[in-house]
Design a protein around this motif. Structure first.
Motif, PDB file in Angstrom:
ATOM      1  N   ALA A 295      75.377 -59.320  40.662  1.00 13.57           N
ATOM      2  CA  ALA A 295      75.217 -60.033  41.930  1.00 13.57           C
ATOM      3  C   ALA A 295      73.929 -60.844  41.937  1.00 13.57           C
ATOM      4  CB  ALA A 295      75.233 -59.040  43.093  1.00 13.57           C
ATOM      5  N   GLN A 296      72.882 -60.301  41.326  1.00 13.68           N
ATOM      6  CA  GLN A 296      71.629 -61.061  41.227  1.00 13.68           C
ATOM      7  C   GLN A 296      71.824 -62.352  40.438  1.00 13.68           C
ATOM      8  OE1 GLN A 296      69.096 -57.616  39.776  1.00 13.68           O
ATOM      9  NE2 GLN A 296      67.625 -58.738  40.997  1.00 13.68           N
ATOM     10  N   LYS A 297      72.582 -62.283  39.362  1.00 18.45           N
ATOM     11  CA  LYS A 297      72.832 -63.481  38.561  1.00 18.45           C
ATOM     12  C   LYS A 297      73.515 -64.551  39.404  1.00 18.45           C
ATOM     13  CE  LYS A 297      73.515 -61.054  34.138  1.00 18.45           C
ATOM     14  NZ  LYS A 297      74.504 -60.774  33.073  1.00 18.45           N
ATOM     15  N   ARG A 298      74.448 -64.132  40.217  1.00 19.57           N
ATOM     16  CA  ARG A 298      75.207 -65.091  41.030  1.00 19.57           C
ATOM     17  C   ARG A 298      74.338 -65.701  42.126  1.00 19.57           C
ATOM     18  NH1 ARG A 298      80.646 -64.883  40.014  1.00 19.57           N
ATOM     19  NH2 ARG A 298      81.358 -63.136  38.707  1.00 19.57           N
ATOM     20  N   GLU A 299      73.312 -64.992  42.537  1.00 16.84           N
ATOM     21  CA  GLU A 299      72.432 -65.490  43.587  1.00 16.84           C
ATOM     22  C   GLU A 299      71.438 -66.516  43.064  1.00 16.84           C
ATOM     23  OE1 GLU A 299      70.908 -65.634  47.577  1.00 16.84           O
ATOM     24  OE2 GLU A 299      72.788 -64.882  46.704  1.00 16.84           O
ATOM     25  N   GLY A 300      71.105 -66.431  41.772  1.00 18.45           N
ATOM     26  CA  GLY A 300      70.137 -67.357  41.187  1.00 18.45           C
ATOM     27  C   GLY A 300      69.323 -66.674  40.111  1.00 18.45           C
ATOM     28  N   ALA A 301      68.301 -67.357  39.659  1.00 18.75           N
ATOM     29  CA  ALA A 301      67.464 -66.828  38.579  1.00 18.75           C
ATOM     30  C   ALA A 301      66.623 -65.663  39.071  1.00 18.75           C
ATOM     31  CB  ALA A 301      66.554 -67.928  38.040  1.00 18.75           C
ATOM     32  N   SER A 302      66.344 -64.732  38.155  1.00 18.09           N
ATOM     33  CA  SER A 302      65.509 -63.573  38.462  1.00 18.09           C
ATOM     34  C   SER A 302      64.414 -63.422  37.423  1.00 18.09           C
ATOM     35  CB  SER A 302      66.343 -62.282  38.477  1.00 18.09           C
ATOM     36  OG  SER A 302      67.206 -62.233  39.579  1.00 18.09           O
ATOM     37  N   ILE A 303      63.232 -63.107  37.886  1.00 20.09           N
ATOM     38  CA  ILE A 303      62.148 -62.659  37.015  1.00 20.09           C
ATOM     39  C   ILE A 303      62.145 -61.136  37.108  1.00 20.09           C
ATOM     40  CG2 ILE A 303      59.642 -62.588  36.723  1.00 20.09           C
ATOM     41  CD1 ILE A 303      59.558 -65.471  37.746  1.00 20.09           C
ATOM     42  N   LYS A 304      62.362 -60.478  35.976  1.00 19.65           N
ATOM     43  CA  LYS A 304      62.655 -59.051  35.995  1.00 19.65           C
ATOM     44  C   LYS A 304      61.506 -58.233  35.413  1.00 19.65           C
ATOM     45  CE  LYS A 304      67.620 -59.991  35.501  1.00 19.65           C
ATOM     46  NZ  LYS A 304      68.149 -59.402  36.736  1.00 19.65           N
ATOM     47  N   HIS A 305      61.274 -57.094  36.019  1.00 24.73           N
ATOM     48  CA  HIS A 305      60.266 -56.148  35.536  1.00 24.73           C
ATOM     49  C   HIS A 305      60.877 -54.750  35.530  1.00 24.73           C
ATOM     50  CE1 HIS A 305      57.978 -59.496  37.366  1.00 24.73           C
ATOM     51  NE2 HIS A 305      57.261 -59.375  36.275  1.00 24.73           N
ATOM     52  N   ASP A 306      60.913 -54.140  34.375  1.00 24.61           N
ATOM     53  CA  ASP A 306      61.417 -52.768  34.217  1.00 24.61           C
ATOM     54  C   ASP A 306      60.202 -51.863  34.073  1.00 24.61           C
ATOM     55  OD1 ASP A 306      63.003 -50.499  33.460  1.00 24.61           O
ATOM     56  OD2 ASP A 306      62.545 -50.969  31.373  1.00 24.61           O
ATOM     57  N   VAL A 307      59.788 -51.244  35.174  1.00 23.59           N
ATOM     58  CA  VAL A 307      58.518 -50.511  35.194  1.00 23.59           C
ATOM     59  C   VAL A 307      58.712 -49.112  35.740  1.00 23.59           C
ATOM     60  CG1 VAL A 307      57.204 -52.650  35.482  1.00 23.59           C
ATOM     61  CG2 VAL A 307      57.924 -51.368  37.512  1.00 23.59           C
ATOM     62  N   SER A 308      57.716 -48.278  35.530  1.00 18.81           N
ATOM     63  CA  SER A 308      57.727 -46.940  36.115  1.00 18.81           C
ATOM     64  C   SER A 308      56.328 -46.596  36.599  1.00 18.81           C
ATOM     65  CB  SER A 308      58.214 -45.885  35.111  1.00 18.81           C
ATOM     66  OG  SER A 308      57.344 -45.811  33.992  1.00 18.81           O
ATOM     67  N   VAL A 309      56.278 -45.821  37.665  1.00 21.79           N
ATOM     68  CA  VAL A 309      55.010 -45.322  38.200  1.00 21.79           C
ATOM     69  C   VAL A 309      55.215 -43.860  38.584  1.00 21.79           C
ATOM     70  CG1 VAL A 309      54.235 -47.569  39.037  1.00 21.79           C
ATOM     71  CG2 VAL A 309      55.540 -46.086  40.559  1.00 21.79           C
ATOM     72  N   PRO A 310      54.136 -43.090  38.742  1.00 21.24           N
ATOM     73  CA  PRO A 310      54.299 -41.705  39.205  1.00 21.24           C
ATOM     74  C   PRO A 310      55.060 -41.672  40.525  1.00 21.24           C
ATOM     75  CG  PRO A 310      52.063 -42.070  38.415  1.00 21.24           C
ATOM     76  CD  PRO A 310      52.723 -43.418  38.436  1.00 21.24           C
ATOM     77  N   LEU A 311      55.923 -40.674  40.667  1.00 22.23           N
ATOM     78  CA  LEU A 311      56.816 -40.600  41.837  1.00 22.23           C
ATOM     79  C   LEU A 311      56.077 -40.764  43.160  1.00 22.23           C
ATOM     80  CD1 LEU A 311      59.399 -37.763  41.077  1.00 22.23           C
ATOM     81  CD2 LEU A 311      59.856 -40.181  41.456  1.00 22.23           C
ATOM     82  N   ALA A 312      54.971 -40.081  43.302  1.00 21.03           N
ATOM     83  CA  ALA A 312      54.260 -40.097  44.576  1.00 21.03           C
ATOM     84  C   ALA A 312      53.755 -41.482  44.936  1.00 21.03           C
ATOM     85  CB  ALA A 312      53.100 -39.108  44.549  1.00 21.03           C
TER      86      ALA A 312
ATOM     87  N   ILE B 275      50.692 -60.165  37.911  1.00 21.58           N
ATOM     88  CA  ILE B 275      50.584 -59.539  39.227  1.00 21.58           C
ATOM     89  C   ILE B 275      51.203 -58.143  39.208  1.00 21.58           C
ATOM     90  CG2 ILE B 275      51.360 -59.681  41.629  1.00 21.58           C
ATOM     91  CD1 ILE B 275      51.294 -62.764  41.297  1.00 21.58           C
ATOM     92  N   VAL B 276      52.447 -58.064  38.759  1.00 21.34           N
ATOM     93  CA  VAL B 276      53.185 -56.795  38.813  1.00 21.34           C
ATOM     94  C   VAL B 276      52.609 -55.790  37.828  1.00 21.34           C
ATOM     95  CG1 VAL B 276      55.436 -55.704  38.472  1.00 21.34           C
ATOM     96  CG2 VAL B 276      55.282 -57.929  39.619  1.00 21.34           C
ATOM     97  N   HIS B 277      52.375 -56.215  36.601  1.00 18.42           N
ATOM     98  CA  HIS B 277      51.919 -55.273  35.579  1.00 18.42           C
ATOM     99  C   HIS B 277      50.510 -54.774  35.840  1.00 18.42           C
ATOM    100  CE1 HIS B 277      55.058 -56.878  32.482  1.00 18.42           C
ATOM    101  NE2 HIS B 277      55.593 -56.129  33.417  1.00 18.42           N
ATOM    102  N   ASP B 278      49.661 -55.611  36.431  1.00 18.18           N
ATOM    103  CA  ASP B 278      48.322 -55.140  36.791  1.00 18.18           C
ATOM    104  C   ASP B 278      48.403 -53.997  37.805  1.00 18.18           C
ATOM    105  OD1 ASP B 278      47.021 -56.878  35.116  1.00 18.18           O
ATOM    106  OD2 ASP B 278      46.259 -58.199  36.691  1.00 18.18           O
ATOM    107  N   ILE B 279      49.304 -54.126  38.768  1.00 13.46           N
ATOM    108  CA  ILE B 279      49.460 -53.080  39.783  1.00 13.46           C
ATOM    109  C   ILE B 279      50.032 -51.810  39.153  1.00 13.46           C
ATOM    110  CG2 ILE B 279      50.651 -52.446  41.923  1.00 13.46           C
ATOM    111  CD1 ILE B 279      50.536 -55.456  42.671  1.00 13.46           C
ATOM    112  N   VAL B 280      51.034 -51.981  38.305  1.00  7.66           N
ATOM    113  CA  VAL B 280      51.631 -50.828  37.608  1.00  7.66           C
ATOM    114  C   VAL B 280      50.568 -50.093  36.794  1.00  7.66           C
ATOM    115  CG1 VAL B 280      53.217 -50.166  35.748  1.00  7.66           C
ATOM    116  CG2 VAL B 280      53.972 -51.755  37.527  1.00  7.66           C
ATOM    117  N   HIS B 281      49.796 -50.851  36.034  1.00  5.05           N
ATOM    118  CA  HIS B 281      48.781 -50.246  35.170  1.00  5.05           C
ATOM    119  C   HIS B 281      47.720 -49.516  35.993  1.00  5.05           C
ATOM    120  CE1 HIS B 281      46.435 -49.766  31.531  1.00  5.05           C
ATOM    121  NE2 HIS B 281      45.383 -50.320  32.112  1.00  5.05           N
ATOM    122  N   ALA B 282      47.305 -50.129  37.091  1.00  3.17           N
ATOM    123  CA  ALA B 282      46.286 -49.499  37.939  1.00  3.17           C
ATOM    124  C   ALA B 282      46.782 -48.195  38.540  1.00  3.17           C
ATOM    125  CB  ALA B 282      45.876 -50.465  39.050  1.00  3.17           C
ATOM    126  N   MET B 283      48.090 -48.068  38.701  1.00  2.05           N
ATOM    127  CA  MET B 283      48.665 -46.847  39.274  1.00  2.05           C
ATOM    128  C   MET B 283      49.053 -45.828  38.220  1.00  2.05           C
ATOM    129  SD  MET B 283      51.003 -48.152  42.467  1.00  2.05           S
ATOM    130  CE  MET B 283      50.237 -48.845  43.952  1.00  2.05           C
TER     131      MET B 283
END
Length: 486
Positions: free
Chosen positions: A343-360, A418-426
């Motif tokens: 569905a995302q493809k049909r809506e338009g282009a996406s910049i994707k980030h596959d990340v993980s952070v501690p649950l809390a 932007i995204v990866h800096d936040i992920v790394h800081a967490m």
């Protein structure tokens, strides 16, 4: 790879040797035959290749790798080519398609193991286990085309990690072709084996840079006798985390999947996925898809699910919920989640980030990263969804309505920062379940531990000293600089 200069003769000799061993129709060189192996699923990268070889057994894989090593030609292994980070894109050399290595070699119901070749399609491995009354739990949306070798090479996760773990948790033994063409026979079906280093773990998640997996012994589990899926509406991602904690305490291992979608994601599915039906009346700040499954003969997962959700509603955690009453309704609810990427493809282009952070920290990450990205580009639409229960979020950014697709995707590097800096800081990871490949290799220079990167380089040098196996992937070169962009 171009056939130029004094290397042309070596390449022709290599191709002739491959044709003699594998058969001429299993060595592809015509551009139209090679073309399907050059693109990855998102079409962010397009590779080039001397040829595509399609071996049918481990001995043929070993022959091909040994011949390439002697000729100095790189080898890139491919399974279903469903990867999302460019890990299977060839950068010259030989593509080694493992699609013909697709046999189930053995199934042991008592020991609860199945031995399969790397080219076996995930859905077919699941079906073989089911015929024996057992379950192979690794599962993700591309299971109908993804192959086991690729899942092992990327340490795939998917939707059942809560109860069963990632791919590495499901592998007991491996058969691997090394960079010099030797075959390591580690096909052991033992639950306990401490006879030295656990070598198989070196190859799981290495994306074909240390060795080529040709077969695996996989763990099986009792097949669930009762499975119920529910869909809950919640006020916010913070409430989604509260519900997860409640369900985990209430249902323990019966909680096999916990997926969260934003309102925008559900709207995309309802707009673009045929057959989708809104499961709840009204609007909510977040949606959770819940699967409760049990192999106990006396289990009644529907009653268990209803009771757990009723408690959560009484406590004000859940605003509304729908509980499936049949297999068809289970599927209909899963359809909402699994249709979201398309569905995302049909809506338009996406910049994707596959990340993980501690649950809390999940709610804080979503709030901070969403605000930062939206401030950077007015009209940007955040679609953050995924495996909430194990901390893995697909933090995807949908282009503003009316914006040029190419201009939007050109901003990938800026949003990575932007995204990866936040992920790394967490204290999170910039590569949660899709791997590193080409897409995130240079990002490791910015976020990876220097000692860890040095160890990775030393392992690569020890196992593949001539850089034959999938060169340029996963391991960033020493002294290189991090480069923004795709």
């Amino acid at each position: 790879m171009c056939l130029k200069g004094d290397r042309m003769g070596d390449h022709e000799a290599l191709l002739a040797a491959l044709r003699a061993r594998l058969g001429p129709r299993h060595v592809l060189t015509a551009p139209e035959d090679v073309a399907p192996y050059l693109d990855e699923q998102r079409r962010l990268f397009r590779g080039e290749a001397l040829a595509v070889a399609r071996p049918a057994e481990t001995a043929e894989v070993a022959f091909a790798v040994r011949a390439c090593a002697e000729a100095g030609v790189p080898v890139v292994a491919q399974g279903g080519n469903t990867g999302l980070v460019g890990g299977g894109v060839p950068r010259g050399g030989l593509v080694l398609s493992l699609a013909r290595l697709d046999r189930v070699r053995a199934l042991d119901p008592l020991g609860a193991t199945i031995t399969v070749e790397a080219g076996a399609i995930l859905a077919e491995v699941q079906a073989a286990a089911e015929e024996a009354g057992l379950l192979f739990p690794l599962s993700y949306a591309s299971r109908g085309s993804a192959r086991i070798g690729g899942g092992i090479a990327t340490n795939a996760g998917g939707v059942a990690v809560l109860s069963y773990g990632n791919a590495r948790d499901l592998v007991l033994g491996l058969e691997v072709v090394l960079a010099d063409g030797r075959v390591w026979d580690g096909l052991r079906a033992l639950r306990k084996d401490n006879a030295g280093y656990d070598l198989k773990q070196l190859f799981i998640g290495s994306e074909g840079t240390l060795g080529i997996v040709t077969a695996a012994v996989l763990k099986l589990y009792p097949r669930p006798r009762s499975t119920t899926v529910a869909f809950a509406g919640l006020a916010s991602p913070a409430r989604a985390l509260d519900l997860f904690a409640h369900l985990r305490a209430r249902c323990d291992r019966d909680l096999t999947a916990y997926e969260v979608m934003p309102p925008f994601g559900l709207d995309l599915v309802l707009r673009h996925a045929p057959g989708s039906v809104r499961p709840l009346a009204g609007a909510h700040g977040a949606y959770a898809l819940i699967e409760i499954a049990s192999s106990r003969p006396e289990a009644d997962t529907r009653a268990e699910t209803e009771a757990a959700l009723a408690e959560a509603m009484a406590d004000g955690v859940v605003e509304d919920a729908a509980v499936a009453a049949s297999e068809a309704q289970n599927w209909a609810l899963w359809h909402l989640r699994e249709s979201l990427p398309e569905a995302q493809k049909r809506e338009g282009a996406s910049i994707k980030h596959d990340v993980s952070v501690p649950l809390a920290r999940l709610p804080a990450f979503l709030a901070e990263a969403s605000a930062a990205c939206e401030a950077e580009m007015p009209g940007l639409r955040v679609c953050a969804f995924g495996h909430f229960g194990d901390g893995n979020i697909h933090f995807n950014l949908t282009q503003p309505a009316g914006m040029d697709r190419g201009a939007f995707l050109a901003e990938w590097g800026r949003f990575n920062r932007i995204v990866h800096d936040i992920v790394h800081a967490m204290g999170g990871s910039i590569a949660a379940e899709h791997g590193v490949g080409l897409l995130k290799r240079d990002e490791l220079l910015r976020y990876g531990d220097p000692v860890g990167l040095d160890l990775m380089r030393k392992l690569k040098a020890a196992l593949d000293p001539n850089g034959v196996l999938n060169p340029g992937k996963v391991v960033p070169e020493a002294g290189a600089e991090s480069r923004d962009g795709v």
